[in-house]
Enzyme design. Sequence first.
Site, short mmCIF file in Angstrom:
data_model
loop_
_atom_site.label_atom_id
_atom_site.label_comp_id
_atom_site.label_asym_id
_atom_site.label_seq_id
_atom_site.Cartn_x
_atom_site.Cartn_y
_atom_site.Cartn_z
N SER A 98 28.47 -0.33 16.91
CA SER A 98 29.96 0.00 16.51
C SER A 98 30.41 1.45 15.72
O SER A 98 30.25 2.22 16.42
CB SER A 98 29.79 -0.73 14.25
OG SER A 98 31.42 -1.59 14.55
N HIS A 123 31.89 -2.90 20.13
CA HIS A 123 32.75 -4.21 19.90
C HIS A 123 34.37 -3.73 19.20
O HIS A 123 34.38 -2.65 18.75
CB HIS A 123 31.89 -4.71 19.28
CG HIS A 123 30.97 -4.75 17.62
ND1 HIS A 123 30.32 -5.64 16.50
CD2 HIS A 123 31.42 -3.75 16.35
CE1 HIS A 123 30.31 -5.29 15.33
NE2 HIS A 123 30.94 -3.67 15.58
#
EC number: 3.4.21.92
Length: 193
Positions: A98, A123
Amino acid sequence: MSLVPYVIEQTSRGERNYDIYSRLLKDRIIFLGEEVNETTASLVVAQLLFLESEDPNKDIHLYINSPGGMVTAGLAIYDTMQYIKCDVSTICIGLAASMGAFLLAGGAKGKRYALPNAEIMIHQPSGGAKGQATEIQIAAENILKTKKRLNEILAANTGKPYETIAADTERDNYMSAQEAAEYGLIDSVITNR
């Protein structure tokens, strides 16, 4: 309770006791080994600014082992990395997921690395909203703007088209160190210094 090791260093004036992070900082190494939040961002930003003030021409090495965290906190670190004169070399050890992966990709071009068994995951941002319908709509519009901005930055840092990044970040996208190098998140996989 957090355990922080101490090291003892011999100097011409005797022994000096350092916590391990202070000793690493002396060698221009910053270690991000937890979630990205306001506290960790403040610490990393302060260390980046300090090291730049010490010597703006020497590289800083940011080691990352982080599951990610808050977008705004991560962007504070990212923007500071771009703002300072020093090149910031990024090295993934363990996991850069992330916002951790975003920071990894934000290192100086040619100086972004991962160890062979590291894992990288990208993501889209996540969030939640509550309140009146109008407030929820405002929050939803804001997270979509944030998603677009993050994808634009990742596209610039990887050399991938925006559309590819947008598609590849729709869901959790895990990569090995070698796959991350092929994708453009890092420049190479390193096994030794």
